[in-house]
Design an enzyme around this catalytic site. Sequence first.
Site, short mmCIF file in Angstrom:
data_model
loop_
_atom_site.label_atom_id
_atom_site.label_comp_id
_atom_site.label_asym_id
_atom_site.label_seq_id
_atom_site.Cartn_x
_atom_site.Cartn_y
_atom_site.Cartn_z
N ASP A 208 1.00 -1.43 0.02
CA ASP A 208 0.07 0.05 -0.04
C ASP A 208 0.96 1.35 0.23
O ASP A 208 0.31 2.34 -0.46
CB ASP A 208 -0.85 -0.03 1.27
CG ASP A 208 -1.64 1.08 1.14
OD1 ASP A 208 -2.68 1.35 0.18
OD2 ASP A 208 -1.93 1.94 2.23
N LEU A 289 -7.79 7.07 1.21
CA LEU A 289 -7.82 8.10 0.10
C LEU A 289 -6.54 8.42 -0.80
O LEU A 289 -6.25 9.03 -1.49
CB LEU A 289 -8.04 9.63 0.57
CG LEU A 289 -9.31 9.72 1.21
CD1 LEU A 289 -9.38 11.21 2.07
CD2 LEU A 289 -10.83 9.68 0.27
N ARG A 290 -5.67 7.49 -0.30
CA ARG A 290 -4.20 7.37 -0.91
C ARG A 290 -4.23 7.48 -2.35
O ARG A 290 -3.58 7.74 -3.25
CB ARG A 290 -3.23 6.13 -0.28
CG ARG A 290 -1.82 6.37 -0.70
CD ARG A 290 -0.96 5.66 -0.05
NE ARG A 290 -0.56 6.11 1.44
CZ ARG A 290 -0.77 5.36 2.58
NH1 ARG A 290 -0.98 3.94 2.36
NH2 ARG A 290 -0.64 5.86 3.57
N GLY A 291 -5.34 6.52 -2.97
CA GLY A 291 -5.47 6.06 -4.32
C GLY A 291 -6.15 7.16 -5.15
O GLY A 291 -5.35 7.54 -6.13
N VAL A 294 -2.66 9.89 -5.22
CA VAL A 294 -1.74 9.24 -6.02
C VAL A 294 -2.10 9.59 -7.49
O VAL A 294 -1.59 9.84 -8.22
CB VAL A 294 -1.28 7.77 -5.79
CG1 VAL A 294 -0.54 7.27 -6.91
CG2 VAL A 294 -0.76 7.82 -4.55
#
Length: 358
Positions: A208, A289-291, A294
């Site tokens: 991740d 919310l990393r997706g 990025v």
Amino acid sequence: MNVANKTAASERPVFPFTAIVGQEEMKLALILNVIDPDIGGVMIMGDRGTGKSTTIRALVDLLPEIEVVTNDPFHSHPNEPELMSDEVRQKIANNEPISTHFTKIPIVDLPLGATEDRVCGTIDIEKALNEGIKAFEPGLLAKANRGILYVDEVNLLDDHLVDILLDAAASGWNTVEREGISIRHPAKFILIGSGNPEEGELRPQLLDRFGMHAEIRTVKDADLRVKIVEKRSSFDKNATQFRELYKQSQEQVKDQIIEARSRLYTVEMERDLRVKVSQICAELDVDGLRGDLVTNRAARALAAFEGRDQVVPRDIYRIIVLCLRHRLRKDPLESIDSGSRVEEKFFQVFGLAEKELV
């Protein structure tokens, strides 16, 4: 021959990045991470002998220079406190003069068998107790600050080293404690990993942390395979001559990267596009919310690389699989590939056909 020339002559020649045939997904992911290190690195998984390590090491010729504080082992930034060692920050607070110079972004290899001291650095306890000096021997994380940390066969990395990487990647700092003495330094790096999925799965926490995930497959086209073999043979026969053939294209890509890094923060992405990216993430049930973050960053970096100030849907299409495929929850009964699921959802949310993006 002077020292600089001796060093250059003794260095092992690197296969030119622009001479690498195919594997466009991997090359794009690497370039975008150099343009915007905050994307979070790239995990490259694929079959043996597909040029993963060759491509990553070829990146060294394209890396731009950064300004660092002279005689500082952590490549401290002269202006940004989060990228400074405590010593440099103290000097600036005391209005002491600091000198700087430019150096190429470093690439540091983290070997599988590395010890914790080799990775984190060590404190000389004897000197600390006898002389009252915090004598610190910097490790690989110190050398990788503001650069690239490359881990080949990352899925075989020992758990205790994975924990160290997770800590550093999450905080941007490395802390070494021993016998009541504590030293910390900035450790903000682009994490690049490569591996063969047949040799073991990567821990979900570490997977991740990678901003992007490229999947590499063995080339099946016979003509393309022959072309790759011929290029490699030419390089092995006369590396200097072969590199000269690609000197112009290498410089061109390097200039593009330098220009993109300066243009990056002027690139705009319309709110409608950002809403659609978040809709895709939500409908694919991507955790956190990393997706979203990025994907937005990578789309802006791609627009900057191509010399534009505005993100268009095609930019998102080209990078969204790289940004999301490793974030989907795995269903053992699902037959469709995770990348195909992301693509399918993109076309559905954006209401576009593939031919409209070519």
